[in-house]
Every structure is written in structure tokens, then in C-alpha cells.
Design a protein around this motif. Structure first.
Motif, PDB file in Angstrom:
ATOM      1  N   HIS A  39      36.916   5.267 -15.387  1.00 37.81           N
ATOM      2  CA  HIS A  39      38.276   5.298 -14.864  1.00 37.81           C
ATOM      3  C   HIS A  39      38.847   6.717 -14.889  1.00 37.81           C
ATOM      4  CE1 HIS A  39      37.748   1.069 -15.615  1.00 37.81           C
ATOM      5  NE2 HIS A  39      37.751   1.230 -16.921  1.00 37.81           N
ATOM      6  N   PRO A  40      39.881   7.004 -14.096  1.00 40.04           N
ATOM      7  CA  PRO A  40      40.569   8.286 -14.216  1.00 40.04           C
ATOM      8  C   PRO A  40      41.025   8.567 -15.647  1.00 40.04           C
ATOM      9  CG  PRO A  40      41.271   7.177 -12.220  1.00 40.04           C
ATOM     10  CD  PRO A  40      40.401   6.190 -12.968  1.00 40.04           C
ATOM     11  N   ARG A  41      41.435   7.513 -16.348  1.00 42.81           N
ATOM     12  CA  ARG A  41      41.846   7.657 -17.745  1.00 42.81           C
ATOM     13  C   ARG A  41      40.703   8.191 -18.604  1.00 42.81           C
ATOM     14  NH1 ARG A  41      42.247   8.355 -22.307  1.00 42.81           N
ATOM     15  NH2 ARG A  41      43.332   7.183 -23.927  1.00 42.81           N
ATOM     16  N   VAL A  42      39.474   7.798 -18.289  1.00 45.74           N
ATOM     17  CA  VAL A  42      38.311   8.270 -19.042  1.00 45.74           C
ATOM     18  C   VAL A  42      38.042   9.739 -18.725  1.00 45.74           C
ATOM     19  CG1 VAL A  42      35.846   7.935 -19.461  1.00 45.74           C
ATOM     20  CG2 VAL A  42      37.324   5.954 -19.093  1.00 45.74           C
ATOM     21  N   ARG A  43      38.182  10.096 -17.463  1.00 46.70           N
ATOM     22  CA  ARG A  43      37.975  11.497 -17.083  1.00 46.70           C
ATOM     23  C   ARG A  43      38.994  12.409 -17.765  1.00 46.70           C
ATOM     24  NH1 ARG A  43      34.613  12.062 -12.542  1.00 46.70           N
ATOM     25  NH2 ARG A  43      34.153  10.116 -11.458  1.00 46.70           N
ATOM     26  N   SER A  44      40.257  11.991 -17.803  1.00 49.07           N
ATOM     27  CA  SER A  44      41.268  12.826 -18.457  1.00 49.07           C
ATOM     28  C   SER A  44      41.067  12.873 -19.959  1.00 49.07           C
ATOM     29  CB  SER A  44      42.677  12.307 -18.116  1.00 49.07           C
ATOM     30  OG  SER A  44      42.883  10.995 -18.603  1.00 49.07           O
ATOM     31  N   GLN A  45      40.550  11.784 -20.525  1.00 44.58           N
ATOM     32  CA  GLN A  45      40.211  11.776 -21.953  1.00 44.58           C
ATOM     33  C   GLN A  45      39.175  12.856 -22.252  1.00 44.58           C
ATOM     34  OE1 GLN A  45      37.574   8.594 -22.924  1.00 44.58           O
ATOM     35  NE2 GLN A  45      38.085   8.562 -25.110  1.00 44.58           N
ATOM     36  N   ALA A  46      38.122  12.906 -21.437  1.00 44.97           N
ATOM     37  CA  ALA A  46      37.045  13.862 -21.673  1.00 44.97           C
ATOM     38  C   ALA A  46      37.448  15.289 -21.327  1.00 44.97           C
ATOM     39  CB  ALA A  46      35.819  13.460 -20.860  1.00 44.97           C
TER      40      ALA A  46
END
Length: 316
Positions: A39-46
Motif C-alpha cells: 500500500h502507499p502507507r507501506v511505501r511511506s513507512q519505508a
């Protein structure tokens, strides 16, 4: 075990060997990964850009997944650990933050759609207190989360749903009662927003930034009844992290500006919504376009360009 591992913020994770985590409490169990959404949320997390991000490294990315427990049952789980996510062969599951899945559930669909659908579902249930027949406007209805917000609002009792976003062709298939295309003549857009917003009750805002300001400027003066509450739920910031909210918008109508996300909605409240959503996600109106990628190819998948409505799902 093999896992995706981020060792430098802003760079794709690498598929590598790490030590499997061990359960440390009575509610924890080590489960096998079945499917995890990128998810985009995962990309921003990383990338370290999400508002909950820390600088702690290394980290296994992933905020949710479908997993298989040792007894063979499938569950959907959300993660709380900042550095131990779901993109690994084995996932440490807190049973209090997971729900069993129906026997006929499609794990890939659940992994693809639960996270984006949850954004509007939780916002309407826990932040907007949507009443039956209320009118909902989705700002940013062309992304995967925004598109799902239209049928979610309808399922939760909305009387009319307006979809607002860029690209007429992208808005056509949302199933909204009314659409407003933003990338047109500004005067025409403002007039259409004024009509759509004169009796709107809830705005689900996935854009923020300049588009949010433009909608407020168009909608507030056009309100038919200034005493009618307008609940603006800020969910995403695709168009910008900051928005110059006109002061008149806060004074001229009964505007409630709230956010929906980790922190503004306590984790137990989010977890409480999972069971019902899991029974309907993946149905025709709540399905997501999904593309499966083996976990070993996570680095290549991370840098690939997907369509706005497609969700990459990592599988073993």
C-alpha cells in the motif's frame, strides 16, 4: 526466514535472511504469510515520510496481511510493531488485532482491498458518525482508497455520494451519484462544487493541499443551511501536506474539521471494525484490482509503476 528488509530510509527493501521473531505474550502467535498488500502507507513507512514513522532500522515493512495460523485457519491481521511488519515468510500476529476470514474469502483480494477500504469505513464509523441518508462527498475519488470510499459510504447508509477528482474517465466508473472533474476550467469547477456541496454532510478528503482549499472556497458560500453540520474528515494528503484553510470557512458555516488515522482513532476501535469489513471486502463493489508478486521480487516490485487503481500484493 526470508523477509523484505529496509536498511536505508527511502530505498527499496531487499529480500534477505533474518531471524524469525518469537512470540512473547499469550496473544501472540507466529503465522505463515499468505498475502500482504504493498500500500502507499507501506511505501511511506519505508521512506520514513509517514507521520508515524521513526528512524529505527532495519525494518520489515508491511502494515497488514492475510496469514495462516498453525491450526490452518486464515486471519487478517494489522501490525503495531514499528520495525517488524508483515512482508516476511512468517508474521508475528497479535490475535487481538486480527480477525478470522470467511471460508470463501479470497486472500489476495482481502490483502489488496482491506487497507484502502478501511480508510473510509473507519472514518465514517468512528469520526463522522454517518447518519442514514446523509450526503457524502469523496475528494480524491480516483485513487484505490478514494474509489472504494464511494461504495463504502453507500453500504454504510449514505443517501447521495459525490465523487470529486481529476480525469473524467477515472470518475465515470466510481458508481457515484454525482461527479465533479477538477481538471477543467476553474470557474466551471467552482460552480459544480457549489451545487454538489450545498447540502453535503460529510467530506472524505484524500487530497488536502490546494484542492481542499478550492473545495472549501466553493462550497461554504453555497451552503443552503449554515446551521447544517459539515464534517470534513482529513484522511490523505496526496496533493500536499499543508492546506491554507480560509478563516471564513470556520466562521461562516458549522464546519467540523477532523482527521482519521492512527492516533485520532485508537487501535482497539480500528480492530473492532475489521470483522464486519472482512465479510464484505472483495465483493463486486468492494473489490480492488490486484497484481500478485512473489515476495522474493519485492525490490523490483517496489520500484515498478502501477496504475492508480492497482494494488501489488506480495505472496510467498
Amino acid at each position: 526466514m526470508k523477509a523484505a528488509l529496509v536498511t536505508e530510509l527511502g530505498r527499496p527493501p531487499r529480500y534477505t535472511e533474518i531471524e524469525p521473531p518469537a512470540p512473547t505474550g499469550p496473544h501472540q502467535v507466529l503465522a505463515e504469510l499468505v498475502a500482504a498488500g504493498l500500500h502507499p502507507r507501506v511505501r511511506s513507512q519505508a521512506a520514513g515520510t509517514h507521520y508515524t514513522s521513526t528512524a529505527d532500522l532495519p525494518l520489515v515493512p508491511g502494515v497488514d496481511a492475510v496469514v495462516r495460523l498453525p491450526d490452518g485457519t486464515l486471519r487478517y491481521t494489522i501490525q503495531s510493531h514499528a520495525t517488524l511488519g508483515t512482508m516476511a515468510e512468517h508474521v508475528l500476529v497479535d490475535l487481538r488485532r486480527s480477525v478470522p476470514l470467511p471460508a470463501d474469502a479470497d486472500p489476495v483480494q482481502v490483502a489488496a482491498a482491506m487497507n484502502p477500504a478501511m480508510s473510509s469505513w473507519v472514518a465514517l464509523r468512528r469520526r463522522a458518525a454517518l447518519r442514514p441518508g446523509a450526503n457524502v462527498l469523496v475528494l480524491g475519488a480516483t485513487g484505490s482508497a478514494g474509489r472504494l470510499a464511494v461504495p463504502v459510504a453507500r453500504r454504510l447508509g449514505a443517501g447521495r455520494v459525490t465523487a470529486v477528482g481529476r480525469g473524467a474517465e477515472r470518475l465515470t466508473g466510481t458508481g457515484a451519484d454525482v461527479t465533479v472533474v477538477l481538471d477543467r476550467d476553474p470557474t466551471t469547477v467552482a460552480a459544480d462544487l457549489a451545487v454538489a456541496g450545498r447540502d453535503v454532510d460529510v467530506v472524505l478528503d484524500y487530497l488536502w493541499g490546494e484542492p481542499a482549499r478550492q473545495v472549501l472556497i466553493a462550497v461554504v458560500p453555497a451552503r443552503e443551511d449554515d446551521s447544517r453540520t459539515l464534517t470534513w474528515v482529513q484522511i490523505g494528503s496526496v496533493a500536499g501536506a499543508d492546506c491554507a484553510v480560509p478563516s471564513a470557512a470556520l466562521r461562516a458555516t458549522r464546519l467540523q474539521l477532523v482527521g482519521s488515522g492512527q492516533g485520532s482513532v485508537p487501535t482497539p476501535e480500528i480492530a473492532a471494525e475489521l470483522a464486519e469489513l472482512a465479510t464484505v471486502v472483495g465483493e463486486p463493489d468492494l473489490a480492488a484490482r490486484a497484481r500478485t508478486v512473489p515476495l522474493r521480487d519485492v525490490e523490483q516490485a517496489w520500484g515498478a509503476t502501477e496504475g492508480l487503481t492497482e494494488r501489488v500484493v506480495l505472496v510467498p
